[in-house]
Design an enzyme around this catalytic site. Sequence first.
Site, PDB file in Angstrom:
ATOM      1  N   LYS A  99       0.830  -1.216   0.000  1.00 56.52           N
ATOM      2  CA  LYS A  99       0.000   0.000   0.000  1.00 56.52           C
ATOM      3  C   LYS A  99       0.862   1.262   0.000  1.00 56.52           C
ATOM      4  O   LYS A  99       0.666   2.172  -0.806  1.00 56.52           O
ATOM      5  CB  LYS A  99      -0.924   0.035   1.235  1.00 56.52           C
ATOM      6  CG  LYS A  99      -1.880  -1.152   1.328  1.00 56.52           C
ATOM      7  CD  LYS A  99      -2.804  -1.030   2.516  1.00 56.52           C
ATOM      8  CE  LYS A  99      -2.131  -1.087   3.882  1.00 56.52           C
ATOM      9  NZ  LYS A  99      -1.449  -2.348   4.179  1.00 56.52           N
ATOM     10  N   ARG A 156      11.122  -2.026  12.186  1.00 59.98           N
ATOM     11  CA  ARG A 156       9.840  -1.472  12.651  1.00 59.98           C
ATOM     12  C   ARG A 156       9.301  -2.354  13.781  1.00 59.98           C
ATOM     13  O   ARG A 156       9.345  -3.580  13.677  1.00 59.98           O
ATOM     14  CB  ARG A 156       8.858  -1.426  11.463  1.00 59.98           C
ATOM     15  CG  ARG A 156       7.826  -0.335  11.586  1.00 59.98           C
ATOM     16  CD  ARG A 156       7.051  -0.200  10.299  1.00 59.98           C
ATOM     17  NE  ARG A 156       5.716  -0.767  10.431  1.00 59.98           N
ATOM     18  CZ  ARG A 156       4.771  -0.655   9.521  1.00 59.98           C
ATOM     19  NH1 ARG A 156       5.011  -0.014   8.400  1.00 59.98           N
ATOM     20  NH2 ARG A 156       3.587  -1.199   9.706  1.00 59.98           N
ATOM     21  N   ARG A 207      -1.272  -9.295  12.766  1.00 60.58           N
ATOM     22  CA  ARG A 207      -1.760  -8.256  11.838  1.00 60.58           C
ATOM     23  C   ARG A 207      -2.487  -8.902  10.653  1.00 60.58           C
ATOM     24  O   ARG A 207      -3.517  -8.417  10.195  1.00 60.58           O
ATOM     25  CB  ARG A 207      -0.579  -7.397  11.351  1.00 60.58           C
ATOM     26  CG  ARG A 207      -0.033  -6.471  12.433  1.00 60.58           C
ATOM     27  CD  ARG A 207       1.398  -6.032  12.145  1.00 60.58           C
ATOM     28  NE  ARG A 207       1.556  -5.264  10.930  1.00 60.58           N
ATOM     29  CZ  ARG A 207       2.736  -5.076  10.321  1.00 60.58           C
ATOM     30  NH1 ARG A 207       3.846  -5.582  10.830  1.00 60.58           N
ATOM     31  NH2 ARG A 207       2.795  -4.363   9.222  1.00 60.58           N
TER      32      ARG A 207
HETATM   33  P1  AP5 Z   1       4.730  -1.424   2.011  1.00 59.62           P
HETATM   34  O1  AP5 Z   1       4.592  -0.670   0.765  1.00 59.62           O
HETATM   35  O2  AP5 Z   1       5.161  -0.726   3.250  1.00 59.62           O
HETATM   36  O3  AP5 Z   1       3.369  -2.211   2.302  1.00 59.62           O
HETATM   37  P2  AP5 Z   1       2.159  -1.798   3.217  1.00 59.62           P
HETATM   38  O4  AP5 Z   1       0.983  -2.545   2.706  1.00 59.62           O
HETATM   39  O5  AP5 Z   1       2.068  -0.313   3.310  1.00 59.62           O
HETATM   40  O6  AP5 Z   1       2.693  -2.419   4.563  1.00 59.62           O
HETATM   41  P3  AP5 Z   1       2.598  -1.926   6.058  1.00 59.62           P
HETATM   42  O7  AP5 Z   1       3.348  -2.949   6.842  1.00 59.62           O
HETATM   43  O8  AP5 Z   1       2.974  -0.515   6.224  1.00 59.62           O
HETATM   44  O9  AP5 Z   1       1.035  -2.081   6.243  1.00 59.62           O
HETATM   45  P4  AP5 Z   1       0.190  -2.196   7.523  1.00 59.62           P
HETATM   46  O10 AP5 Z   1      -1.193  -2.119   7.003  1.00 59.62           O
HETATM   47  O11 AP5 Z   1       0.510  -3.371   8.366  1.00 59.62           O
HETATM   48  O12 AP5 Z   1       0.699  -0.938   8.365  1.00 59.62           O
HETATM   49  P5  AP5 Z   1       0.197   0.532   8.542  1.00 59.62           P
HETATM   50  O13 AP5 Z   1       1.403   1.375   8.551  1.00 59.62           O
HETATM   51  O14 AP5 Z   1      -0.926   0.880   7.647  1.00 59.62           O
HETATM   52  O15 AP5 Z   1       5.684  -2.658   1.727  1.00 59.62           O
HETATM   53  C1  AP5 Z   1       6.085  -3.553   2.748  1.00 59.62           C
HETATM   54  C2  AP5 Z   1       7.478  -4.088   2.404  1.00 59.62           C
HETATM   55  O16 AP5 Z   1       7.390  -4.845   1.204  1.00 59.62           O
HETATM   56  C3  AP5 Z   1       8.503  -2.979   2.132  1.00 59.62           C
HETATM   57  O17 AP5 Z   1       9.758  -3.405   2.589  1.00 59.62           O
HETATM   58  C4  AP5 Z   1       8.479  -2.831   0.614  1.00 59.62           C
HETATM   59  O18 AP5 Z   1       9.706  -2.361   0.104  1.00 59.62           O
HETATM   60  C5  AP5 Z   1       8.194  -4.251   0.168  1.00 59.62           C
HETATM   61  N1  AP5 Z   1       7.389  -4.294  -1.060  1.00 59.62           N
HETATM   62  C6  AP5 Z   1       6.381  -3.459  -1.443  1.00 59.62           C
HETATM   63  N2  AP5 Z   1       5.868  -3.832  -2.613  1.00 59.62           N
HETATM   64  C7  AP5 Z   1       6.542  -4.946  -2.991  1.00 59.62           C
HETATM   65  C8  AP5 Z   1       6.450  -5.804  -4.120  1.00 59.62           C
HETATM   66  N3  AP5 Z   1       5.552  -5.586  -5.099  1.00 59.62           N
HETATM   67  N4  AP5 Z   1       7.293  -6.872  -4.176  1.00 59.62           N
HETATM   68  C9  AP5 Z   1       8.207  -7.093  -3.183  1.00 59.62           C
HETATM   69  N5  AP5 Z   1       8.353  -6.308  -2.101  1.00 59.62           N
HETATM   70  C10 AP5 Z   1       7.509  -5.246  -2.004  1.00 59.62           C
HETATM   71  O19 AP5 Z   1      -0.422   0.467  10.010  1.00 59.62           O
HETATM   72  C11 AP5 Z   1       0.400   0.142  11.125  1.00 59.62           C
HETATM   73  C12 AP5 Z   1      -0.484   0.006  12.352  1.00 59.62           C
HETATM   74  O20 AP5 Z   1      -1.139   1.259  12.615  1.00 59.62           O
HETATM   75  C13 AP5 Z   1      -1.636  -1.008  12.228  1.00 59.62           C
HETATM   76  O21 AP5 Z   1      -1.231  -2.329  12.540  1.00 59.62           O
HETATM   77  C14 AP5 Z   1      -2.616  -0.459  13.262  1.00 59.62           C
HETATM   78  O22 AP5 Z   1      -2.225  -0.772  14.565  1.00 59.62           O
HETATM   79  C15 AP5 Z   1      -2.473   1.047  13.072  1.00 59.62           C
HETATM   80  N6  AP5 Z   1      -3.388   1.587  12.055  1.00 59.62           N
HETATM   81  C16 AP5 Z   1      -3.062   2.124  10.849  1.00 59.62           C
HETATM   82  N7  AP5 Z   1      -4.159   2.485  10.185  1.00 59.62           N
HETATM   83  C17 AP5 Z   1      -5.204   2.169  10.986  1.00 59.62           C
HETATM   84  C18 AP5 Z   1      -6.619   2.271  10.839  1.00 59.62           C
HETATM   85  N8  AP5 Z   1      -7.160   2.791   9.723  1.00 59.62           N
HETATM   86  N9  AP5 Z   1      -7.396   1.834  11.854  1.00 59.62           N
HETATM   87  C19 AP5 Z   1      -6.853   1.333  12.992  1.00 59.62           C
HETATM   88  N10 AP5 Z   1      -5.528   1.193  13.194  1.00 59.62           N
HETATM   89  C20 AP5 Z   1      -4.720   1.601  12.183  1.00 59.62           C
END
Ligand code: AP5
Length: 187
Positions: free
Chosen positions: A13, A134, A145
Amino acid sequence: MRLVLLGGPGSGKGTQADRLSARFGVPKISTGDALRAAVAAGTALGERARAVMDAGGLVADELVIGIIRERLADSDAQTGYVLDGFPRNANQALALDEMLSVADTPGLDHVLYLRVSDDDILRRLLARAAVEGRSDDREDVIRTRVRRFNADVKPLLDYYRREGKLRPLDGAGKPDAVFQHILQTLI
Ligand code: AP5
């Protein structure tokens, strides 16, 4: 362009939201980034969110809805945005629609759903853990998660499918290939 990026942890994402933001000249709005910044700054919001995030749970809806409500009111979000990680459940999706309707701004154009297998997610996030450290990229927390996401996603997908906005995509290719696929979907 008003977009939402849905997908499990590590589905790409953030990676794709950065590209879409640059391509369309609209801000990326990430609740995860906003929460991590609040934790790092030690704000009251950060203090409330820290333990939940470290355990792989979801931060309270009222807090993330408040973040989005404030951010969408900023001037740079008036012509579009890419939402990354919000909404994450049906309640947040309803709150977003209500916000947009009360503000009398256009609704979402597309909801992009990046589908990636649980095994790929684990591989990606363990690789990131080795580089970035992280605090929620520990294997047990990643599995929590993923379970959380899988438990919440169906009503969200049903909601946007009914609205005719859901665009499911294979998120398993290389980042550039996934981005090209997204662009083709948006045409
Ligand atoms: P990345 O692009 O960071 O993927 P992502 O889907 O953004 O992953 P996140 O781990 O950030 O998502 P998340 O939903 O768990 O965390 P968030 O920050 O939203 O890519 C991940 C890795 O893969 C990177 O190393 C990248 O380089 C690699 N990669 C990317 N694309 C690739 C590809 N095509 N092929 C190979 N490698 C690739 O949320 C964190 C926490 O915040 C949540 O757990 C929750 O506690 C809280 N939170 C956030 N939003 C909310 C909400 N709306 N409601 C309640 N709690 C929330």
